[in-house]
Design a protein around this motif. Structure first.
Motif, mmCIF file in Angstrom:
data_model
loop_
_atom_site.group_PDB
_atom_site.id
_atom_site.type_symbol
_atom_site.label_atom_id
_atom_site.label_comp_id
_atom_site.label_asym_id
_atom_site.label_seq_id
_atom_site.Cartn_x
_atom_site.Cartn_y
_atom_site.Cartn_z
ATOM 1 N N VAL A 160 0.840 -1.209 0.000
ATOM 2 C CA VAL A 160 0.000 0.000 0.000
ATOM 3 C C VAL A 160 0.869 1.250 0.000
ATOM 4 C CG1 VAL A 160 -1.727 1.296 1.327
ATOM 5 C CG2 VAL A 160 -1.841 -1.223 1.239
ATOM 6 N N LEU A 161 1.892 1.232 0.847
ATOM 7 C CA LEU A 161 2.762 2.410 0.969
ATOM 8 C C LEU A 161 3.576 2.618 -0.307
ATOM 9 C CD1 LEU A 161 3.940 1.844 4.654
ATOM 10 C CD2 LEU A 161 2.272 3.528 3.835
ATOM 11 N N ALA A 162 3.962 1.530 -0.981
ATOM 12 C CA ALA A 162 4.708 1.665 -2.229
ATOM 13 C C ALA A 162 3.843 2.339 -3.296
ATOM 14 C CB ALA A 162 5.193 0.292 -2.703
ATOM 15 N N GLU A 163 2.552 2.026 -3.319
ATOM 16 C CA GLU A 163 1.634 2.688 -4.266
ATOM 17 C C GLU A 163 1.562 4.180 -3.970
ATOM 18 O OE1 GLU A 163 0.238 1.418 -6.861
ATOM 19 O OE2 GLU A 163 0.714 -0.702 -6.511
ATOM 20 N N ARG A 164 1.416 4.502 -2.688
ATOM 21 C CA ARG A 164 1.387 5.919 -2.286
ATOM 22 C C ARG A 164 2.681 6.618 -2.670
ATOM 23 N NH1 ARG A 164 -0.414 6.312 3.991
ATOM 24 N NH2 ARG A 164 -2.175 4.885 3.806
ATOM 25 N N ALA A 165 3.808 5.913 -2.473
ATOM 26 C CA ALA A 165 5.123 6.499 -2.776
ATOM 27 C C ALA A 165 5.255 6.781 -4.266
ATOM 28 C CB ALA A 165 6.229 5.548 -2.305
ATOM 29 N N THR A 166 4.673 5.905 -5.081
ATOM 30 C CA THR A 166 4.685 6.125 -6.530
ATOM 31 C C THR A 166 3.890 7.379 -6.896
ATOM 32 O OG1 THR A 166 4.924 3.775 -6.958
ATOM 33 C CG2 THR A 166 4.024 5.118 -8.741
#
Lengths: 275, 275
Positions: B216-222
């Motif tokens: 989830v956080l990787a999507e936000r980071a993208t």
């Protein structure tokens, strides 16, 4: 409050002022070997004590460290040594006796054997205090780890029995580049913080007196051990009683290596809060 | 209570749960670069913050560390890198720009130059946030130290401008064998301990949520950076948010090297007391 005290001369620079009355510690003193004091502190029979570094790591949840106080060396320590009939590289499957009085240096020797010298001796525990040295000679063995005053005495006897003497402080320094912390001071977490702080202050004051009177302490050490006073003085000069970054680096590097092997639980350092 | 928060994605695994509402922190959040938060905490404008490791060492007397929480890597970190037009061995007298947003990685680069690569570049400070990267290209220089999201962006642009990219986490690991701790969490010593403990508990809960939701956080980071989500996910996988013995070994080894150079005062680590 009960405060543990190791009888070895390595503790004179901290306890000498208390023993001699120059500093008063608000506690009853209990004297023992490092291993005895470790067990008494863990058992709750002592409130504060100098203890083996590894025993702090084993029982960190029950203990707090006293800031800025430890026994360490940054190179040869003299009083923690493997006395060996064989070069260390030939100790694979050889019999090495381990003093029953120590925990930290036993763990350090085992690390050095495994990770530096790549040998697997057969280890066996033995008594190795000063009064045990003659009996020790009668036990079949290829090497023996001795600490404290008996290590100084055995070194003074010369190299006939053990042509190979490995100083564990020196071996650690060559391996890691860091000081080695043999002992720390810790209090039980449940002990009254104000009383522990008062003992901590007394210990720091006693250390200040001790470091300013090393010649006096070397004379006392000679009377206690028979080791010549210039050798005692040189021995004190190789020890360090502070616990700042370089000592913490050595201490935590030792702990991380032990934790990686599963020998101690992984953890952190918890110090007594002082002003 | 005011709690500092770095906007870089490296803090998502700790602050993501708070930002998204999964965990409530009993504090007002203040977002800045590491260097900004350092100064605000030292100035007393923040009560608790993530700060550069070196700034803890510089101001240890005014601060307490929050246990078991840090940002570190044990090998390549990706987001702290020297981008260079020359091999590091040829940087003697060359001009190297240093991001104004960092303190710890600047000190680490200086240590590496002096003690490992044996070069003495001419250092100059420069702005190196994401919006500065084009302007940076117009400044005369041989190399530039960039941290955080802009370092990820610059690496993604490829090797045309800077054929030599040195990951500082990797360089430290090769040098010392240890993890490198870039940031710690600290509170002002004068802050109310109960309130700090409540924030500490919230941060640990948020980290637990974050480590369980890295996708989830990787999507936000993208969405925040434009860096592809599998790269963000791999980046998170290379970071570590604990502070146990191996991290403490890396942290104190860094501090002892800085103290030996007179860059920070020699000292110890003081942690917030928790149950």
């Amino acid at each position: 409050m009960r405060l543990g005290r190791i009888g070895y001369i390595n503790c004179y620079p901290v306890y000498g002022a208390i023993d001699g009355g120059a500093v008063t510690a608000p506690a009853e003193l209990v004297t023992g070997t490092p291993a005895e004091l470790n067990d008494l502190l863990i058992a709750g029979e002592l409130d504060v004590s100098v203890i083996s570094a590894i025993e702090y790591a084993r029982h960190a949840r029950d203990l707090v460290l006293l800031p800025d106080l430890a026994i360490s060396c940054d190179g040869p320590v003299q009083s923690v040594a493997l006395f060996s009939k064989l070069p260390v590289a030939r100790l694979d499957q050889a019999t090495v006796l381990l003093t029953a009085s120590s925990r930290t240096s036993v763990a350090l020797l085992e690390l050095l054997c495994r990770e530096v010298w790549h040998v697997r001796p057969r280890f066996a525990q033995a008594r190795a205090e000063a009064s045990d040295l003659d009996a020790l000679a009668g036990l079949p063995h290829d090497g023996v780890l001795v600490i404290g005053d008996p290590a100084l005495l055995l070194a003074a006897r010369g190299t006939a029995t053990y042509p190979h003497r490995v100083d564990l402080g020196d071996a650690w320094k060559r391996w890691t580049g860091l000081p080695f912390v043999f002992a720390v001071w810790a209090a039980r977490r449940t002990a009254d913080p104000a009383a522990v702080r008062a003992i901590h202050e007394a210990l720091l004051a006693a250390r200040a007196w001790g470091l300013a009177h090393l010649d006096v302490l070397a004379e006392r050490a000679t009377r206690a051990t028979g080791v010549p006073s210039d050798e005692c003085r040189a021995y004190f000069a190789g020890l360090d009683y502070a616990l700042s970054y370089k000592h913490l680096a050595g201490l935590t590097d030792f702990f991380r290596r032990l934790a990686a092997q599963g020998i101690v639980p992984d953890g952190s350092l918890q110090f007594l809060q002082v002003a």
